[in-house]
Scaffold this active site. Structure first.
Site, PDB file in Angstrom:
ATOM      1  N   GLY A 177     -59.326 -27.791-116.154  1.00 37.08           N
ATOM      2  CA  GLY A 177     -60.585 -26.950-116.380  1.00 37.08           C
ATOM      3  C   GLY A 177     -60.712 -25.565-115.510  1.00 37.08           C
ATOM      4  N   GLY A 237     -64.118 -24.388-111.914  1.00 43.73           N
ATOM      5  CA  GLY A 237     -62.629 -23.993-111.969  1.00 43.73           C
ATOM      6  C   GLY A 237     -62.517 -22.553-111.402  1.00 43.73           C
ATOM      7  CB  THR A 238     -64.103 -19.509-112.502  1.00 43.94           C
ATOM      8  OG1 THR A 238     -63.771 -19.672-113.881  1.00 43.94           O
ATOM      9  CG2 THR A 238     -64.220 -18.179-112.352  1.00 43.94           C
ATOM     10  CB  VAL A 262     -53.315 -27.558 -95.262  1.00 41.01           C
ATOM     11  CG1 VAL A 262     -54.707 -27.777 -95.490  1.00 41.01           C
ATOM     12  CG2 VAL A 262     -52.982 -26.395 -95.865  1.00 41.01           C
ATOM     13  CB  VAL A 318     -73.544 -36.138-104.877  1.00 41.68           C
ATOM     14  CG1 VAL A 318     -75.066 -36.310-104.814  1.00 41.68           C
ATOM     15  CG2 VAL A 318     -73.002 -37.354-105.555  1.00 41.68           C
ATOM     16  N   GLY A 339     -73.589 -30.247-105.283  1.00 40.05           N
ATOM     17  CA  GLY A 339     -72.492 -29.466-105.368  1.00 40.05           C
ATOM     18  C   GLY A 339     -72.178 -28.844-103.746  1.00 40.05           C
ATOM     19  N   GLY A 341     -75.041 -21.203-115.386  1.00 37.91           N
ATOM     20  CA  GLY A 341     -74.092 -22.328-115.104  1.00 37.91           C
ATOM     21  C   GLY A 341     -74.391 -23.581-114.302  1.00 37.91           C
ATOM     22  CG  ASP A 347     -76.658 -34.253-113.107  1.00 35.80           C
ATOM     23  OD1 ASP A 347     -75.465 -34.354-113.331  1.00 35.80           O
ATOM     24  OD2 ASP A 347     -77.117 -33.854-112.236  1.00 35.80           O
ATOM     25  CE  LYS A 352     -75.481 -33.986-109.732  1.00 34.19           C
ATOM     26  NZ  LYS A 352     -76.243 -32.953-109.890  1.00 34.19           N
TER      27      LYS A 352
HETATM   28  N1  LIG Z   1     -71.617 -26.169-113.062  1.00 35.49           N
HETATM   29  C1  LIG Z   1     -71.930 -26.818-111.790  1.00 35.49           C
HETATM   30  O1  LIG Z   1     -72.945 -26.115-110.901  1.00 35.49           O
HETATM   31  C2  LIG Z   1     -71.453 -28.301-111.376  1.00 35.49           C
HETATM   32  C3  LIG Z   1     -70.594 -28.732-112.155  1.00 35.49           C
HETATM   33  N2  LIG Z   1     -70.141 -30.078-111.738  1.00 35.49           N
HETATM   34  C4  LIG Z   1     -69.316 -30.843-112.540  1.00 35.49           C
HETATM   35  O2  LIG Z   1     -67.949 -30.025-112.682  1.00 35.49           O
HETATM   36  C5  LIG Z   1     -67.246 -30.367-113.890  1.00 35.49           C
HETATM   37  C6  LIG Z   1     -67.301 -29.173-114.717  1.00 35.49           C
HETATM   38  O3  LIG Z   1     -68.235 -28.188-114.617  1.00 35.49           O
HETATM   39  P1  LIG Z   1     -68.365 -26.613-115.008  1.00 35.49           P
HETATM   40  O4  LIG Z   1     -67.376 -25.779-114.402  1.00 35.49           O
HETATM   41  O5  LIG Z   1     -69.788 -26.432-115.222  1.00 35.49           O
HETATM   42  O6  LIG Z   1     -67.978 -26.763-116.710  1.00 35.49           O
HETATM   43  P2  LIG Z   1     -67.475 -25.713-117.739  1.00 35.49           P
HETATM   44  O7  LIG Z   1     -68.056 -26.320-118.909  1.00 35.49           O
HETATM   45  O8  LIG Z   1     -68.149 -24.282-117.490  1.00 35.49           O
HETATM   46  O9  LIG Z   1     -65.730 -25.738-117.647  1.00 35.49           O
HETATM   47  C7  LIG Z   1     -65.150 -26.694-118.320  1.00 35.49           C
HETATM   48  C8  LIG Z   1     -63.773 -26.294-118.290  1.00 35.49           C
HETATM   49  O10 LIG Z   1     -62.845 -27.395-118.805  1.00 35.49           O
HETATM   50  C9  LIG Z   1     -62.172 -26.925-120.098  1.00 35.49           C
HETATM   51  N3  LIG Z   1     -61.973 -27.899-120.650  1.00 35.49           N
HETATM   52  C10 LIG Z   1     -62.870 -28.885-121.523  1.00 35.49           C
HETATM   53  N4  LIG Z   1     -62.753 -29.799-121.971  1.00 35.49           N
HETATM   54  C11 LIG Z   1     -61.437 -29.713-122.075  1.00 35.49           C
HETATM   55  C12 LIG Z   1     -60.141 -30.408-122.659  1.00 35.49           C
HETATM   56  N5  LIG Z   1     -60.460 -31.483-123.354  1.00 35.49           N
HETATM   57  N6  LIG Z   1     -58.985 -29.963-122.381  1.00 35.49           N
HETATM   58  C13 LIG Z   1     -58.586 -28.924-121.691  1.00 35.49           C
HETATM   59  N7  LIG Z   1     -59.494 -28.204-121.085  1.00 35.49           N
HETATM   60  C14 LIG Z   1     -60.839 -28.834-121.299  1.00 35.49           C
HETATM   61  C15 LIG Z   1     -62.933 -25.903-120.428  1.00 35.49           C
HETATM   62  O11 LIG Z   1     -61.914 -25.197-121.184  1.00 35.49           O
HETATM   63  P3  LIG Z   1     -62.511 -23.392-121.745  1.00 35.49           P
HETATM   64  O12 LIG Z   1     -62.516 -22.742-120.507  1.00 35.49           O
HETATM   65  O13 LIG Z   1     -61.339 -23.073-122.552  1.00 35.49           O
HETATM   66  O14 LIG Z   1     -63.593 -23.794-122.682  1.00 35.49           O
HETATM   67  C16 LIG Z   1     -63.275 -25.243-119.113  1.00 35.49           C
HETATM   68  O15 LIG Z   1     -62.652 -24.349-118.661  1.00 35.49           O
HETATM   69  C17 LIG Z   1     -68.185 -31.193-114.655  1.00 35.49           C
HETATM   70  O16 LIG Z   1     -67.740 -32.470-114.355  1.00 35.49           O
HETATM   71  C18 LIG Z   1     -69.495 -31.024-113.982  1.00 35.49           C
HETATM   72  O17 LIG Z   1     -70.406 -32.230-114.250  1.00 35.49           O
HETATM   73  C19 LIG Z   1     -70.448 -30.477-110.462  1.00 35.49           C
HETATM   74  C20 LIG Z   1     -71.192 -29.798-109.667  1.00 35.49           C
HETATM   75  C21 LIG Z   1     -71.758 -28.371-110.121  1.00 35.49           C
HETATM   76  N1  LIG Z   2     -76.145 -29.833-113.860  1.00 39.97           N
HETATM   77  C1  LIG Z   2     -76.047 -30.066-112.408  1.00 39.97           C
HETATM   78  C2  LIG Z   2     -74.928 -29.497-111.986  1.00 39.97           C
HETATM   79  C3  LIG Z   2     -74.460 -30.085-110.449  1.00 39.97           C
HETATM   80  O1  LIG Z   2     -74.113 -31.158-110.451  1.00 39.97           O
HETATM   81  C4  LIG Z   2     -77.420 -29.607-111.524  1.00 39.97           C
HETATM   82  O2  LIG Z   2     -78.265 -28.912-112.336  1.00 39.97           O
HETATM   83  O3  LIG Z   2     -77.630 -30.145-110.750  1.00 39.97           O
HETATM   84 NA    NA Z   3     -71.616 -32.642-101.989  1.00 46.69          NA
END
Ligand SMILES: NC(=O)C1=CN([C@@H]2O[C@H](COP(=O)(O)OP(=O)(O)OC[C@H]3O[C@@H](n4cnc5c(N)ncnc54)[C@H](OP(=O)(O)O)[C@@H]3O)[C@@H](O)[C@H]2O)C=CC1
Ligand SMILES: N[C@@H](CC=O)C(=O)O
Ligand code: NA
Length: 428
Positions: free
Chosen positions: A10, A15-16, A33, A132, A134, A187, A201, A205
């Site tokens: 991701g 991921g970014t 590390v 949980v 973030g 986001g 959600d 958590k």
């Molecule tokens: N956003 C937030 O603030 C927070 C998010 N989380 C958790 O972190 C995780 C990621 O969230 P977030 O970054 O917001 O999600 P996004 O939707 O922004 O990113 C998901 C990424 O995964 C890739 N992806 C999705 N499905 C597939 C697949 N089947 N195969 C390969 N790549 C795939 C997407 O590719 P592409 O870029 O090409 O679409 C994208 O890069 C989730 O579990 C979320 O609940 C937890 C805390 C906070």
């Molecule tokens: N969608 C969630 C993202 C973090 O887990 C939130 O709004 O808290």
């Molecule tokens: Na945390």
């Protein structure tokens, strides 16, 4: 110093942020590390997508198995989300002896015990701090910081999206729909924001926090859930007028080893530390038998705060790798689970009724409370100038959930009550 190679699943919001931190803080991280950290491969859905960071195209793949099966990769960082297929990837990665860092609360709340058992079998780490609250290091705090205490209560604002919505509705009178759209743009919201606004959600958590805090296996089905989609601006105004803030609160309580966990919009007394947590900020209030009150505050969602926790987990995995102690610190719940019954769960309630504006109505209503042994803290009646009906606002003392359910059931059939407008739990 042999580099540690990381596979990223991701490259979205989180991921970014992970790539930015690993690249931007490389010197600091590698000094901690003892070897460079290299992001070796990244799985995405669409490798042609325009991204806000420059990544070497050769590192991108649309096939997560390429990352999982790469023998060079030591650690998998899963930030793609999803449940069933992601579980498959993680179990296979563990089978291959790779350590896991994930931000995926959906996965950990539903399949955490299976994943952690596999990790223990394979002597691998599975860390999930970002899942949980973030950017708040609450998981490590519950496991390590409170290892010596008995935690009796955990209250959390653990969903940034809903706290952002409620804050903007309360402070700016903004509409629910407009603020939700903004949260999605920033986001914060999940791919399907229903899980944010309907409380799922937060429930996931709270299941994770309850499991760690009470050291018993709290499952999602043990958490009662109510979201904020039915909370109106008027309800928020009533709360404010009475000296409360409306919050989507997860509350986990333990008494004599019996636990209860629920997520619900809650009126929190202004002055309680959690009432002043606004916007996308999260907070987790922990009450320990020995330590007393503590509270942890920070950004609960968003690119960089969430990535901070993910990369801190990565650092922890690599430190363990160097020490050869991976998989030794897995926290497996050891207490048998005992859930409180509705007769054992008690809290204060706010009730807003629309009633006939005529003699004897209040007496009929208070009689029902008395019948089910619910004592009242305050009762206020407002005439409604446009209608032949009045509003009655009631705040109860602590009452059992079982008694309150009976009161409300009775109210449904009471002819003087035109509508049970709102009912909320009250804290503080
Ligand atoms: N956003 C937030 O603030 C927070 C998010 N989380 C958790 O972190 C995780 C990621 O969230 P977030 O970054 O917001 O999600 P996004 O939707 O922004 O990113 C998901 C990424 O995964 C890739 N992806 C999705 N499905 C597939 C697949 N089947 N195969 C390969 N790549 C795939 C997407 O590719 P592409 O870029 O090409 O679409 C994208 O890069 C989730 O579990 C979320 O609940 C937890 C805390 C906070
Ligand atoms: N969608 C969630 C993202 C973090 O887990 C939130 O709004 O808290
Ligand atoms: Na945390």
């Amino acid at each position: 110093m042999k580099p540690v190679k990381v596979g990223l699943l991701g490259l979205g919001t989180v991921g970014t942020g992970v790539v930015r931190i690993v690249e931007g803080h490389q010197e600091d991280l590698s000094s901690q590390v003892g070897s460079p950290i290299i992001i070796e491969k990244i799985a995405v859905k669409n490798s042609d997508k325009t991204r806000s960071i420059n990544v070497d195209k050769d590192k991108l793949t649309e096939d997560p198995w390429e990352v999982i099966c790469d023998p060079e990769i030591d650690v998998i960082v899963e930030v793609m989300g999803g449940i069933d297929h992601t579980k498959e990837y993680i179990l296979e990665a563990l089978e291959r002896g790779k350590h896991i860092v994930t931000a995926n609360k959906d996965l950990m709340a539903l399949h955490g015990s299976e994943i952690l058992a596999k990790a223990q079998e394979k002597q691998c780490d599975v860390f999930y701090e970002a899942s949980v609250a973030g950017g708040i290091p609450i998981i490590r705090t519950l496991i390590e910081g409170f290892s010596s205490d008995r935690i009796l209560k955990i209250m959390g604002i653990v969903n940034g999206t809903t706290n952002f919505i409620l804050t903007k509705m309360s402070q700016e009178g903004a509409s629910y729909e407009a603020v939700l759209e903004e949260a999605q743009r920033l986001g914060y919201a999940e791919a399907d924001p229903t899980s944010d606004v309907e409380g799922l959600d937060a429930a996931r958590k709270m299941a994770i926090l309850g499991t760690l805090g009470f050291r018993t296996n709290v499952e999602l089905k043990d958490v009662s859930v109510r979201g904020i989609s039915q909370v109106s601006k008027e309800d928020i105004m009533y709360a404010k007028n009475l000296g409360y803030e409306m919050k989507l609160l997860g509350i986990a309580e333990r008494e004599d080893d019996h636990v209860s966990i629920g997520v619900q919009p809650t009126m929190v007394r202004k002055g309680h530390p959690i009432a002043s947590v606004n916007g996308v900020f999260n907070a987790v209030y922990v009450y320990g038998e020995a330590v007393g009150e503590t509270m942890f505050y920070g950004a609960g969602a968003g690119e960089m705060p969430t990535a901070t926790s993910v990369v801190a987990d990565l650092v922890a995995v690599i430190k363990n790798l160097k020490l050869g102690v991976n998989g030794l610190k897995a926290i497996v719940p050891y207490k048998a689970k005992k859930l409180k019954s509705d007769d054992q769960i008690s809290f204060k309630n706010f009730i807003l009724l629309h009633v006939d504006d005529k003699a004897g109505v209040l007496a009929r209503i208070t009689q029902v409370f008395a019948e089910f042994d619910v004592s009242l803290e305050s009762v206020v009646q407002h005439p409604n100038e446009l209608n032949p009906e009045a509003e009655i606002i009631i705040v109860t003392h602590n009452a059992t959930k079982a008694s309150m359910d009976k009161v409300l059931q009775h109210f449904e059939g009471l002819e003087v009550i035109r509508k049970i407008k709102s009912v909320y739990r009250v804290e503080g």
